[in-house]
Scaffold this active site. Structure first.
Site, PDB file in Angstrom:
ATOM      1  CG  HIS A  12       0.147  -8.776  -0.976  1.00  0.00           C
ATOM      2  ND1 HIS A  12      -0.417  -7.733  -1.680  1.00  0.00           N
ATOM      3  CD2 HIS A  12       1.067  -8.210  -0.149  1.00  0.00           C
ATOM      4  CE1 HIS A  12       0.128  -6.589  -1.293  1.00  0.00           C
ATOM      5  NE2 HIS A  12       1.022  -6.858  -0.368  1.00  0.00           N
TER       6      HIS A  12
ATOM      7  CG  ASP B  82      -5.435  -0.169   3.414  1.00  0.00           C
ATOM      8  OD1 ASP B  82      -4.575  -0.029   4.299  1.00  0.00           O
ATOM      9  OD2 ASP B  82      -5.154  -0.382   2.225  1.00  0.00           O
TER      10      ASP B  82
ATOM     11  CE  LYS C  59      -4.520  -3.128  -0.155  1.00  0.00           C
ATOM     12  NZ  LYS C  59      -3.758  -2.345   0.820  1.00  0.00           N
TER      13      LYS C  59
ATOM     14  CB  SER D   6      -2.129  -1.677   5.033  1.00  0.00           C
ATOM     15  OG  SER D   6      -2.301  -1.230   3.706  1.00  0.00           O
TER      16      SER D   6
ATOM     17  NE  ARG E  50       0.745   2.883   7.246  1.00  0.00           N
ATOM     18  CZ  ARG E  50       0.805   1.784   6.503  1.00  0.00           C
ATOM     19  NH1 ARG E  50      -0.273   1.365   5.848  1.00  0.00           N
ATOM     20  NH2 ARG E  50       1.933   1.116   6.392  1.00  0.00           N
TER      21      ARG E  50
END
Length: 425
Positions: free
Chosen positions: A85, A164, A190, A186, A171
């Site tokens: 990620h 999320d 995931k 967040s 947000r």
């Protein structure tokens, strides 16, 4: 009757008190189910923005987000699973060559990706510039592709951490995106729900990143690594520089073209360096004794790329779309390029049509920016610095406005900035 009210929990966090495990579990479940109004959760997000969360609160918050949905299971695969990620940047096309490279090394890489928002590009937007390629796969299709190729890049299903999805949208419109605990929960809710055994995080720092300062990026990385470990996911974070865009292109089709160059054995040095660095971390976590640089140079990663694109309906041999209009930004004076502001270049690319202001907006596959020079290059007055690409020439003026102070030309070469800043285990 509920044992809590949203107001009392907001007040507690506002005043600096720690939320209990039970309170957090109730809050996340009640918000996901629609029992708590958006304005109340917005107030809680702002309270967390200012007051933060301790390690136990953050771990409980993340588990509660995961518990609102399903978790993927890759136990049937005959390869070790590892995911990656990135916290997002400008010109960050690393996922495109990285996934097939790590798969060619023997791992299974279930890369569930997203779309761009604002100045940061989205992996799915880039890949959708390939004719025929589709982002949405069923779980069965995804598992079959992982079993066969070891590589998939696709959209995440709505069943993973639905809390999320709802909270992130809130947000985004309440100026609470930059909260470190909310970013960490967040991302990790995931990624943990995605089910890979190992995870490598590319945490950006610099003008084009969410975290502008290295210390803030290091704090975010450390908290995410701890969340991963607590969930039984082997997790490593690499801090990388995002003060200058990655590579020489920003935009969707432009970045795909550059990623394919890397897989073919070429491409910009920084893109190759970061791809190999992250691949090395992923292969190590997966327990594989393989040299990613050797695999890249052998052409095996390109073979996996082509098979992966074809498996999702894409035509590898079709020409990528090109913009109908281009416009060059030229140097006003001679000297040395000392800085190229990643944020300004990202905003300009967005204004040309490569990004979106709101979720659901369309993007242009062809829009973006070519970097014709890099920091350290000498230029003359009139030398082209950037080439703007778009199908809507009316956007050139707004893009140029964003680029007013983006490129600094001085007399002395800039200090060398390392691409890889730190590694956190």
């Amino acid at each position: 009757m509920s044992p809590y009210t949203a107001v009392e929990l907001i007040r507690a966090k506002r005043d600096g008190h720690r939320l209990t495990d039970a309170a957090i579990g109730w809050l996340i479940a009640a918000y996901t189910d629609g029992q708590i109004a958006d304005e109340q959760m917005a107030a809680m997000a702002m309270a967390i923005y200012f007051r933060g969360m301790d390690d136990r609160e953050l771990a409980t918050w993340t588990r509660a987000m995961i518990a609102t949905g399903s978790r993927m299971d890759f136990a049937t695969l005959n390869r070790p699973t590892v995911d990656k990620h990135s916290t997002g940047g400008v010109g960050d096309k690393i996922t495109l060559p990285l996934v097939p490279l790590v798969a060619a090394c023997g791992a299974a890489v279930p890369q569930l990706s997203g779309r761009g928002l604002g100045h940061t590009g989205g992996t799915l937007d880039k890949l959708e510039s390939i004719p025929g390629w589709r982002a949405h796969l069923s779980n069965a299709e995804m598992l079959a592709q992982l079993s066969d190729l070891g590589a998939v890049i696709c959209a995440a299903g709505s069943g993973l951490a639905p809390a999320d999805q709802k909270l992130y949208a809130l947000r985004d419109v309440t100026a609470t995106v930059e909260s470190i605990p909310l970013i960490a929960s967040s991302i990790m809710s995931k990624k943990i729900a995605e089910g890979a055994a190992s995870l490598v995080l590319d945490v950006k720092a610099g003008s084009g990143a969410f975290m502008k300062e290295v210390d803030a990026a290091r704090e975010l990385a450390g908290r995410m690594v701890e969340l991963g470990k607590a969930a039984g996911v082997q997790t490593v974070a690499v801090l990388t520089d995002m003060s200058t865009p990655l590579g020489r292109t920003v935009g969707n089709a432009l970045e795909v073209r550059e990623a394919v160059e890397v897989l073919a054995g070429g491409g910009p040095d920084d893109v190759v360096q970061l791809t190999l660095a992250l691949a090395t971390e992923m292969v190590s976590l997966a327990g594989l004794d393989t040299d990613p640089a050797q695999i890249l140079s052998s052409g095996k990663a390109m073979d996996v790329w082509r098979r992966m694109i074809r498996a999702q309906g894409g035509d590898c041999d079709a020409a990528l779309p090109t913009a109908r209009f281009t416009d060059d930004v030229r140097a006003s004076t001679a000297g040395v390029v000392t800085a190229m502001d990643a944020m300004a270049i990202g905003v300009a690319s967005w204004r040309l049509g490569a990004g979106r202001a709101r979720q659901g907006d369309s993007v242009q596959a062809t829009a973006g920016i070519e970097l014709l020079v890099r920091p350290g290059d000498r230029v003359d007055a009139g030398t082209p610095l950037l080439r703007l690409h778009t199908d809507t020439p009316g956007t050139f003026a707004a893009a140029r406005e964003a680029l007013t102070d983006a490129i600094v030309i001085g007399s002395d070469p800039p200090a060398t900035r390392p691409l890889i800043i730190d590694r956190i285990r």
